[in-house]
Design a protein around this motif. Structure first.
Motif, short mmCIF file in Angstrom:
data_model
loop_
_atom_site.label_atom_id
_atom_site.label_comp_id
_atom_site.label_asym_id
_atom_site.label_seq_id
_atom_site.Cartn_x
_atom_site.Cartn_y
_atom_site.Cartn_z
N GLN A 87 -13.20 -60.55 -1.82
CA GLN A 87 -14.27 -60.08 -2.69
C GLN A 87 -14.57 -58.60 -2.45
OE1 GLN A 87 -14.43 -62.92 -0.88
NE2 GLN A 87 -15.33 -64.59 -2.08
N GLN A 88 -14.45 -58.18 -1.19
CA GLN A 88 -14.68 -56.77 -0.87
C GLN A 88 -13.58 -55.91 -1.49
OE1 GLN A 88 -17.39 -55.45 0.60
NE2 GLN A 88 -16.52 -53.46 0.13
N ILE A 89 -12.34 -56.40 -1.47
CA ILE A 89 -11.24 -55.69 -2.12
C ILE A 89 -11.55 -55.54 -3.61
CG2 ILE A 89 -8.78 -55.79 -2.74
CD1 ILE A 89 -9.22 -55.15 0.22
N GLN A 90 -12.07 -56.61 -4.24
CA GLN A 90 -12.43 -56.54 -5.66
C GLN A 90 -13.49 -55.47 -5.89
OE1 GLN A 90 -13.66 -60.62 -6.33
NE2 GLN A 90 -11.69 -61.13 -7.28
N LYS A 91 -14.46 -55.38 -5.01
CA LYS A 91 -15.52 -54.38 -5.16
C LYS A 91 -14.96 -52.96 -5.02
CE LYS A 91 -19.20 -57.44 -3.66
NZ LYS A 91 -20.20 -57.74 -2.63
N TYR A 92 -14.00 -52.78 -4.12
CA TYR A 92 -13.34 -51.48 -4.01
C TYR A 92 -12.58 -51.16 -5.30
CZ TYR A 92 -14.04 -51.58 1.11
OH TYR A 92 -14.57 -51.61 2.37
N GLU A 93 -11.87 -52.17 -5.81
CA GLU A 93 -11.03 -51.97 -6.99
C GLU A 93 -11.86 -51.62 -8.22
OE1 GLU A 93 -7.39 -54.24 -9.34
OE2 GLU A 93 -8.51 -55.31 -7.81
N THR A 94 -13.00 -52.23 -8.37
CA THR A 94 -13.83 -51.98 -9.54
C THR A 94 -14.71 -50.75 -9.38
OG1 THR A 94 -15.62 -53.39 -8.73
CG2 THR A 94 -13.93 -54.43 -10.14
N GLY A 95 -14.79 -50.22 -8.16
CA GLY A 95 -15.65 -49.06 -7.91
C GLY A 95 -17.07 -49.43 -7.58
N MET A 96 -17.36 -50.72 -7.43
CA MET A 96 -18.71 -51.16 -7.09
C MET A 96 -19.09 -50.67 -5.69
SD MET A 96 -20.29 -55.01 -7.02
CE MET A 96 -20.25 -55.18 -8.79
N ASN A 97 -18.13 -50.69 -4.78
CA ASN A 97 -18.34 -50.18 -3.42
C ASN A 97 -17.38 -49.03 -3.16
OD1 ASN A 97 -20.15 -52.26 -3.08
ND2 ASN A 97 -19.08 -53.22 -1.39
N ARG A 98 -17.84 -48.07 -2.38
CA ARG A 98 -16.99 -46.95 -2.00
C ARG A 98 -16.11 -47.35 -0.83
NH1 ARG A 98 -19.76 -41.48 -3.23
NH2 ARG A 98 -18.12 -40.80 -1.85
N VAL A 99 -14.94 -46.74 -0.74
CA VAL A 99 -14.01 -47.02 0.34
C VAL A 99 -14.18 -45.93 1.40
CG1 VAL A 99 -11.58 -47.31 0.97
CG2 VAL A 99 -12.38 -48.04 -1.29
N SER A 100 -14.49 -46.33 2.63
CA SER A 100 -14.63 -45.36 3.71
C SER A 100 -13.25 -44.84 4.12
CB SER A 100 -15.31 -46.00 4.93
OG SER A 100 -14.45 -46.97 5.51
N ALA A 101 -13.25 -43.73 4.83
CA ALA A 101 -11.99 -43.14 5.29
C ALA A 101 -11.22 -44.12 6.18
CB ALA A 101 -12.25 -41.83 6.02
N SER A 102 -11.93 -44.77 7.09
CA SER A 102 -11.24 -45.68 8.00
C SER A 102 -10.69 -46.90 7.26
CB SER A 102 -12.16 -46.12 9.14
OG SER A 102 -13.28 -46.84 8.64
N ARG A 103 -11.43 -47.37 6.25
CA ARG A 103 -10.95 -48.52 5.47
C ARG A 103 -9.74 -48.11 4.62
NH1 ARG A 103 -11.78 -52.81 7.08
NH2 ARG A 103 -13.99 -52.97 6.72
N LEU A 104 -9.77 -46.88 4.08
CA LEU A 104 -8.63 -46.41 3.30
C LEU A 104 -7.40 -46.33 4.19
CD1 LEU A 104 -7.73 -45.49 0.50
CD2 LEU A 104 -8.29 -43.15 1.19
N TRP A 105 -7.58 -45.91 5.43
CA TRP A 105 -6.47 -45.87 6.38
C TRP A 105 -5.93 -47.29 6.61
CZ3 TRP A 105 -4.12 -41.81 8.97
CH2 TRP A 105 -3.24 -42.18 9.98
#
Length: 106
Positions: free
Chosen positions: A15-33
Motif C-alpha cells: 500500500q505504501q508503494i501505491q502511495k508513492y506511485e500515485t504521489g500521495m506520499n513523497r519518497v525519501s532519499a533513503s527509500r528511493l535508494w
C-alpha cells in the motif's frame, strides 16, 4: 515486478508503494535508494528525461564525498551496501548512527 514484490524487497507494505506511485506520499532519499537497489537500477534512472537543472537539483541529495576515488568500484563496499540495505529500516538507522559515531571518534 509487482507492488507486493517491490514492497517485500524494500521492507514496506505494498500500500505504501501505491502511495508513492500515485504521489500521495513523497519518497525519501533513503527509500528511493532502497527502491533503486531492489529494482537493480541507479538513482539516476528515476530522473531520466528531466531538464538538466531539475535533474541536477534532485540528484544533489545523493552526492557523496568519496575520499579515495569511487568506493562503489570496490567489491567489499558493494557487498557492505547490499548487506546494509537488507537490514530492516529501524535497525539500519541504529547501525548508521553507530557507524557515524565510530567514524567521528576515529
Amino acid at each position: 515486478m509487482t507492488q507486493q514484490q517491490l514492497g517485500d524487497a524494500v521492507g514496506i507494505k505494498f500500500q505504501q508503494i501505491q502511495k508513492y506511485e500515485t504521489g500521495m506520499n513523497r519518497v525519501s532519499a533513503s527509500r528511493l535508494w532502497d527502491i533503486a537497489s531492489a529494482l537493480d537500477v541507479t538513482i539516476a534512472f528515476f530522473f531520466e528525461g528531466l531538464d538538466g537543472d531539475v535533474a541536477e537539483a534532485a540528484m544533489s541529495e545523493f552526492q557523496v564525498e568519496k575520499p579515495q576515488g569511487d568506493l562503489m568500484v570496490d567489491r567489499e563496499a558493494q557487498e557492505l551496501v547490499r548487506s546494509y540495505y537488507a537490514i530492516p529500516e529501524e535497525q539500519r538507522r541504529r547501525l548508521f548512527d553507530l557507524a557515524r559515531v565510530l567514524s567521528d571518534a576515529a
